[in-house]
Motif scaffolding. Sequence first.
Motif, mmCIF file in Angstrom:
data_model
loop_
_atom_site.group_PDB
_atom_site.id
_atom_site.type_symbol
_atom_site.label_atom_id
_atom_site.label_comp_id
_atom_site.label_asym_id
_atom_site.label_seq_id
_atom_site.Cartn_x
_atom_site.Cartn_y
_atom_site.Cartn_z
ATOM 1 N N GLY A 207 45.221 56.587 -3.170
ATOM 2 C CA GLY A 207 46.077 55.758 -4.004
ATOM 3 C C GLY A 207 45.826 55.903 -5.486
ATOM 4 N N GLY A 208 44.821 56.695 -5.856
ATOM 5 C CA GLY A 208 44.473 56.851 -7.265
ATOM 6 C C GLY A 208 45.469 57.716 -8.023
ATOM 7 N N HIS A 209 45.493 57.531 -9.331
ATOM 8 C CA HIS A 209 46.373 58.314 -10.214
ATOM 9 C C HIS A 209 45.512 58.982 -11.266
ATOM 10 C CE1 HIS A 209 49.719 58.288 -13.539
ATOM 11 N NE2 HIS A 209 49.437 59.505 -13.108
ATOM 12 N N GLU A 210 44.957 60.117 -10.920
ATOM 13 C CA GLU A 210 44.106 60.880 -11.829
ATOM 14 C C GLU A 210 44.810 62.125 -12.339
ATOM 15 O OE1 GLU A 210 39.530 62.620 -11.924
ATOM 16 O OE2 GLU A 210 40.580 62.477 -10.011
ATOM 17 N N VAL A 211 45.686 62.699 -11.521
ATOM 18 C CA VAL A 211 46.344 63.952 -11.885
ATOM 19 C C VAL A 211 47.857 63.769 -11.926
ATOM 20 C CG1 VAL A 211 44.513 65.478 -11.084
ATOM 21 C CG2 VAL A 211 46.231 64.663 -9.460
ATOM 22 N N ASN A 212 48.512 64.729 -12.573
ATOM 23 C CA ASN A 212 49.951 64.635 -12.798
ATOM 24 C C ASN A 212 50.595 66.001 -12.720
ATOM 25 O OD1 ASN A 212 50.132 61.695 -14.209
ATOM 26 N ND2 ASN A 212 48.353 62.785 -14.995
ATOM 27 N N GLU A 213 51.926 66.008 -12.631
ATOM 28 C CA GLU A 213 52.698 67.201 -12.924
ATOM 29 C C GLU A 213 53.417 66.946 -14.243
ATOM 30 O OE1 GLU A 213 55.487 67.902 -9.842
ATOM 31 O OE2 GLU A 213 56.490 65.966 -10.016
ATOM 32 N N THR A 214 53.471 67.950 -15.086
ATOM 33 C CA THR A 214 54.078 67.810 -16.408
ATOM 34 C C THR A 214 55.249 68.777 -16.526
ATOM 35 O OG1 THR A 214 51.947 67.189 -17.384
ATOM 36 C CG2 THR A 214 53.675 67.935 -18.887
ATOM 37 N N TRP A 215 56.415 68.224 -16.787
ATOM 38 C CA TRP A 215 57.638 69.009 -16.941
ATOM 39 C C TRP A 215 57.952 69.163 -18.415
ATOM 40 C CZ3 TRP A 215 60.409 71.010 -12.787
ATOM 41 C CH2 TRP A 215 59.977 70.599 -11.511
ATOM 42 N N LEU A 216 58.317 70.374 -18.808
ATOM 43 C CA LEU A 216 58.704 70.658 -20.184
ATOM 44 C C LEU A 216 60.110 71.242 -20.168
ATOM 45 C CD1 LEU A 216 55.464 71.958 -19.798
ATOM 46 C CD2 LEU A 216 55.622 71.279 -22.196
ATOM 47 N N THR A 217 61.047 70.503 -20.726
ATOM 48 C CA THR A 217 62.451 70.900 -20.707
ATOM 49 C C THR A 217 62.975 71.008 -22.132
ATOM 50 O OG1 THR A 217 62.733 69.703 -18.609
ATOM 51 C CG2 THR A 217 64.735 70.352 -19.801
ATOM 52 N N ASP A 218 63.212 72.230 -22.585
ATOM 53 C CA ASP A 218 63.699 72.488 -23.949
ATOM 54 C C ASP A 218 62.848 71.749 -24.989
ATOM 55 O OD1 ASP A 218 65.767 74.116 -23.003
ATOM 56 O OD2 ASP A 218 67.146 72.422 -22.784
ATOM 57 N N VAL A 219 61.548 71.826 -24.828
ATOM 58 C CA VAL A 219 60.613 71.167 -25.747
ATOM 59 C C VAL A 219 60.459 72.029 -26.999
ATOM 60 C CG1 VAL A 219 58.264 70.307 -26.062
ATOM 61 C CG2 VAL A 219 59.404 70.058 -23.842
ATOM 62 N N ARG A 220 60.844 71.493 -28.146
ATOM 63 C CA ARG A 220 60.769 72.231 -29.406
ATOM 64 C C ARG A 220 59.441 71.940 -30.107
ATOM 65 N NH1 ARG A 220 65.344 74.664 -30.995
ATOM 66 N NH2 ARG A 220 64.653 74.716 -33.172
ATOM 67 N N VAL A 221 58.668 72.997 -30.271
ATOM 68 C CA VAL A 221 57.334 72.872 -30.852
ATOM 69 C C VAL A 221 57.255 73.754 -32.088
ATOM 70 C CG1 VAL A 221 54.876 73.283 -30.455
ATOM 71 C CG2 VAL A 221 56.312 72.439 -28.590
ATOM 72 N N PRO A 222 56.794 73.215 -33.215
ATOM 73 C CA PRO A 222 56.677 74.038 -34.427
ATOM 74 C C PRO A 222 55.806 75.270 -34.203
ATOM 75 C CG PRO A 222 56.378 71.725 -34.954
ATOM 76 C CD PRO A 222 56.380 71.823 -33.447
ATOM 77 N N VAL A 223 56.205 76.378 -34.783
ATOM 78 C CA VAL A 223 55.436 77.617 -34.652
ATOM 79 C C VAL A 223 54.019 77.437 -35.180
ATOM 80 C CG1 VAL A 223 55.279 80.006 -35.465
ATOM 81 C CG2 VAL A 223 57.468 79.112 -34.692
ATOM 82 N N GLU A 224 53.851 76.514 -36.106
ATOM 83 C CA GLU A 224 52.515 76.269 -36.668
ATOM 84 C C GLU A 224 51.536 75.751 -35.620
ATOM 85 O OE1 GLU A 224 53.147 71.782 -38.461
ATOM 86 O OE2 GLU A 224 54.003 73.487 -39.545
ATOM 87 N N ASN A 225 52.029 75.358 -34.442
ATOM 88 C CA ASN A 225 51.154 74.884 -33.374
ATOM 89 C C ASN A 225 50.613 76.014 -32.505
ATOM 90 O OD1 ASN A 225 51.884 72.399 -34.356
ATOM 91 N ND2 ASN A 225 52.628 71.572 -32.428
ATOM 92 N N LEU A 226 51.006 77.235 -32.799
ATOM 93 C CA LEU A 226 50.434 78.393 -32.111
ATOM 94 C C LEU A 226 49.008 78.604 -32.600
ATOM 95 C CD1 LEU A 226 50.755 81.083 -30.398
ATOM 96 C CD2 LEU A 226 51.391 82.155 -32.590
ATOM 97 N N VAL A 227 48.062 78.691 -31.670
ATOM 98 C CA VAL A 227 46.668 78.956 -32.033
ATOM 99 C C VAL A 227 46.427 80.458 -31.994
ATOM 100 C CG1 VAL A 227 44.253 78.613 -31.405
ATOM 101 C CG2 VAL A 227 45.877 76.726 -31.175
ATOM 102 N N GLY A 228 45.872 80.979 -33.081
ATOM 103 C CA GLY A 228 45.593 82.407 -33.133
ATOM 104 C C GLY A 228 46.863 83.231 -33.184
ATOM 105 N N GLU A 229 46.848 84.350 -32.496
ATOM 106 C CA GLU A 229 47.983 85.273 -32.514
ATOM 107 C C GLU A 229 48.872 85.077 -31.287
ATOM 108 O OE1 GLU A 229 47.030 89.411 -33.335
ATOM 109 O OE2 GLU A 229 45.001 88.795 -33.937
ATOM 110 N N GLU A 230 50.150 85.350 -31.475
ATOM 111 C CA GLU A 230 51.078 85.320 -30.347
ATOM 112 C C GLU A 230 50.690 86.398 -29.340
ATOM 113 O OE1 GLU A 230 55.517 84.343 -30.718
ATOM 114 O OE2 GLU A 230 55.516 86.530 -30.408
ATOM 115 N N ASN A 231 50.792 86.058 -28.064
ATOM 116 C CA ASN A 231 50.486 86.947 -26.937
ATOM 117 C C ASN A 231 48.990 87.239 -26.770
ATOM 118 O OD1 ASN A 231 53.263 87.201 -26.340
ATOM 119 N ND2 ASN A 231 53.464 88.882 -27.820
ATOM 120 N N LYS A 232 48.140 86.508 -27.499
ATOM 121 C CA LYS A 232 46.693 86.669 -27.344
ATOM 122 C C LYS A 232 46.066 85.453 -26.654
ATOM 123 C CE LYS A 232 46.441 90.640 -29.511
ATOM 124 N NZ LYS A 232 46.104 91.885 -28.790
#
Length: 399
Positions: A207-232
């Motif tokens: 009955g506990g609620h420790e874990v979840n499923e997270t859905w991302l639908t057309d979530v717009r995130v600033p490019v500045e939130n990329l850590v390091g290099e793209e594809n790395k």
Amino acid sequence: MNLDFTPEEQAFRDEVRAFIAENYPKHLGDVGLREDLSREDFLAWHNILGEKGWSVPAWPVEYGGTGWTPTQRYIWSEENARVNAVMPLPFGVSMVGPVIYTFGNEEQKAKHLPGIRSGDVWWCQGYSEPGAGSDLASLKTTAVRDGDHYVINGQKTWTTLAQYADWGFFLCRTDTDAAKPQEGISFILVDMKTPGVEVKPIKLLDGGHEVNETWLTDVRVPVENLVGEENKGWTYAKFLLAHERSGIAGVARSKRGVEKLREIAANEMVDGEPLIEDFEFARKVSQLEIDLAALEITELRTLAGEQAGKGPGPESSILKIKGTEIQQRLTELTLEAVGSYAAPYYHSVANDDGSNEYPVGPDYSAHAAETYFNMRKTSIYGGSNEIQRNIITKMILGL
């Protein structure tokens, strides 16, 4: 390796023990299961440690670390385990924090590291997917560049405690045509309040609620939130997992668990004699203690290597395998010691008139079954133990 503590280290232990005794939140007590805790409970000790400057002892000093030696950090973990303290959650402190201060830019460090240190910002991890767990490189969540934003679509699963999270770190596929699947993944930070992010609970059998499923639908995130290099992102993901696996070992808490196991076995009687005096049971406990001592020395060697500037390598996989196996054996022996009192959910019985309830069995039996079942996951998360054996074979044996 000299395992004797110096007078200075003994003085440090005294300082730590006194600080914990004076400042650890009394209402937390000796906590049982994590699902019994609120967001405020999880963060209570973290907030106090943030004010003291002790919340991120493994971080470099320039980012708020304590500068403690490996031995001091070991003592710190032992003293917290002694009182079963609710420690700062690893998602910020041990996972994304080291990635940000190692691979992030100065703006990301300034924005995110203070909130991780203080405990004011709660993080969650977006790695696993329904079809990408141990085979993480097969993840399907995509992040498509659209001007100054990424548009993220996909599903993550087992996002622990995401119902409380302010931010999350997600692995997303930014190149669907890469020659190898690992080469097209990026590491992106996501504000969990962004439109299109939906966290749905996964209810466990207890009955506990420790874990979840997270859905991302057309979530717009600033490019500045990329850590390091793209594809790395795969490189950063492996770095993070090495830190996570080192922490999963849980040597100090297992040592405390063995102490409690011995206390339980001393009180449980079999044919008129304490269970701990039964030869076969005592043999299993002794073997567990021997394996735990060997793991402890391995952990100390790893900490010493980190202090010398060597990041966790394949030894983190050894710590993960043996640490989780020991944790599982510990819960198995506890279940064996408690016996029929460990029957799931059979903790209390109502009086005939239904006025109140009285406990069934000793206090230490209350969560034995739930803990046993919950600990089955430890050999899977952070990279399954089967995967860890493959890593050791490749990196150490060269096969």
